[in-house]
Design an enzyme around this catalytic site. Structure first.
Site, short mmCIF file in Angstrom:
data_model
loop_
_atom_site.label_atom_id
_atom_site.label_comp_id
_atom_site.label_asym_id
_atom_site.label_seq_id
_atom_site.Cartn_x
_atom_site.Cartn_y
_atom_site.Cartn_z
N LYS A 133 0.95 -1.18 0.00
CA LYS A 133 0.10 -0.04 -0.04
C LYS A 133 0.92 1.14 0.10
CE LYS A 133 -2.70 3.29 1.47
NZ LYS A 133 -2.39 4.79 1.44
N GLU A 149 9.43 0.85 11.46
CA GLU A 149 10.34 2.22 11.55
C GLU A 149 9.49 3.63 11.61
OE1 GLU A 149 13.65 4.56 8.88
OE2 GLU A 149 12.49 2.95 7.84
N CYS A 177 13.54 10.47 7.47
CA CYS A 177 13.39 10.01 8.96
C CYS A 177 14.53 10.30 9.86
CB CYS A 177 12.88 8.72 8.81
SG CYS A 177 11.26 8.28 7.93
N GLU A 188 9.53 16.02 15.76
CA GLU A 188 10.31 15.88 14.50
C GLU A 188 9.75 17.05 13.58
OE1 GLU A 188 11.52 12.36 11.69
OE2 GLU A 188 9.62 12.16 12.48
#
Length: 471
Positions: A184, A260, A294, A395
């Site tokens: 997906k 992750e 990331c 973040e």
């Protein structure tokens, strides 16, 4: 087998669900638009798959699994090698496609295609090295034989920031191990995923071994995947918030997970570092993909005696970064993925300045001319970040570099570890003993109590994925 072309852009309205080797429309006929974040232009409409389509893909994968798991490892490896070759042949066209739907500069996008190809190449070799072992038994007349078998149908939910590399990183090991996979792709960047899937098909992948469900409703697709007991393993790269939800969803069928999740990477610059090298590495780490990475640094800690010098050098280079449409020559920083991403960056910068941070360069949303059509933010350097600011706790995922001075190694480690997130960490020093103290090397493992005493009770940096030692 075809090379050098990408059929994903061949039609304005794409039947973009790959089920049992065929490109089909969603059972409902629904579609959604994929937009260029630099221009606001709709690139293409793609099928908006739902739970019924996921079930069809799982049925096809279940039918394909017995044959694929029996395919000898060498043949699976050869197919992955062919896929890597096709991706390299198509790197220019796939790279342009990626820039159009994701925004990153063209050089970064074509480089990512090579990165994706490298995953297929690596796991092509690993397919031939799936080994077992003989384990000593408690009985003298017995031997325990351990073999590794494919787990079954797998699924991957991939992020928009690296739409080719993260897809390859999940698909390649699954196929090498003999497992079918249903993917997906992120709703913002499905076109690159379709191009990668086409390379696999053109390389000779049997029908059903790979399924693709493009959808603007991630919750529905993930619910269908986790609700079917035939799906035995799911890999996800994305936010921590969504990761928590997937952990809950995995419980009923006891689905194995690889996650992750969000990062908040610290970058430590000590006073003995090579400053020119440190500046170049920090900029490369922070501003790649407009900071939407990331493992890019979100917090830069600089020893106080060099903080002014470091800040001046990094600000001068950040001011030279060229922002714009990633297809334009010379552009090094593209747009943010969407308005929500831009709004978060704006909030972090406003909050930091309101609480006392100094904006050295940048700090504004870019408007006028080409900037009016996309989500562009000026590459920014902020000095004087403290723990009360949003940028120190969350973040940012944008082109904003926040600098915090520190006095001692103990202080630096305390600040670096003051977060719930752990994914990457970086350090620059010429002191190799300090490198290993920060990393938590053999001395930290073998003499942990003494090591923590050396650091005033602070633990070494606890980042698992990508600790970089810079000397």
């Amino acid at each position: 087998m075809t090379t050098g072309t990408v059929r994903a852009m061949s039609t304005p309205g794409r039947a973009s669900l790959l089920i049992n080797g065929n490109w089909v429309n969603a059972t409902t006929g629904a579609t959604y638009a994929v937009t260029n974040p630099a221009t606001g232009v709709v690139l293409q409409t793609v099928s908006d798959g739902g739970a019924a389509d996921v079930l069809l893909a799982i049925d096809a994968a279940a039918a394909a699994f017995p044959g694929w798991r029996r395919t000898v490892a060498r043949e699976r490896g050869r197919l992955l090698h062919r896929t890597a070759g096709l991706l390299r042949d198509r790197a220019d066209s796939i790279g342009r496609l990626m820039t159009e739907e994701q925004g990153k500069p063209l050089a970064e996008a074509t480089g990512e295609v090579e990165y994706a190809a490298s995953f297929f190449e690596w796991f092509a070799g690993e397919a031939e090295r799936i080994e077992g072992m003989i384990v000593p038994s408690q009985q003298p007349d017995q031997r325990v034989l351990v073999t590794r078998e494919p787990i079954g149908i797998t699924a991957a939910i991939t992020p928009w920031n690296f739409p080719a590399a993260m897809l390859a990183r999940k698909i390649a090991p699954a196929l090498a191990a003999g497992c079918p996979m249903i993917i997906k792709p992120a709703e913002s960047t499905p076109l690159t995923a379709l191009a990668v899937a086409e390379a696999l098909i053109d390389a000779g992948l049997p029908p059903g071994v790979l399924g693709v469900i493009t959808s603007d409703d991630a919750a529905t697709v993930s619910g269908a995947l986790f609700g079917d007991g035939r799906v035995r393993k799911v890999s996800f790269t994305g936010s921590t918030e969504v990761g928590r939800l997937l952990i809950e969803a995995s419980a009923e069928q006891i689905v194995k997970l690889s996650l992750e999740l969000g990062g908040h990477a610290p970058y430590l610059i000590f006073d003995d570092a090579d400053l020119d090298r440190a500046v170049d590495q920090v900029i490369a780490c922070k501003f790649r993909n407009a900071g939407q990475t990331c493992v890019c640094t979100n917090r830069v800690y600089v020893q106080r005696s060099i903080v002014d010098d470091f800040t001046a050098r990094v600000a001068a280079k950040v001011a030279e970064l060229q922002v714009g449409n990633g297809l334009r020559t010379g552009v090094t920083v593209g747009p943010l993925i969407d308005g929500d991403g831009l709004a978060k960056v704006e909030r972090h910068v406003r909050d930091a300045i309101a609480k006392g941070a100094e904006c050295i360069v940048g700090g504004t949303t870019l408007t006028g001319g080409e900037y009016d059509s996309g989500s562009f933010f000026a590459p920014t350097v902020l000095l004087g970040i403290d723990a009360d600011m949003d940028i120190a706790r969350e973040e940012t995922f944008g082109p904003v570099l926040g600098i915090t001075p520190f006095d001692t190694e103990i202080d630096a480690l305390a600040m670096a570890n003051s977060t719930l997130f752990g994914l990457a960490a970086y350090a620059h020093t010429r002191d190799h003993a300090r490198l290993f103290r920060c990393r938590g090397g053999p001395r930290a493992r073998n003499r942990g109590d003494e090591h923590r005493a050396d650091l005033g009770g602070q633990r070494p940096l606890r980042w698992r994925e990508a600790f970089r030692l810079r000397s």
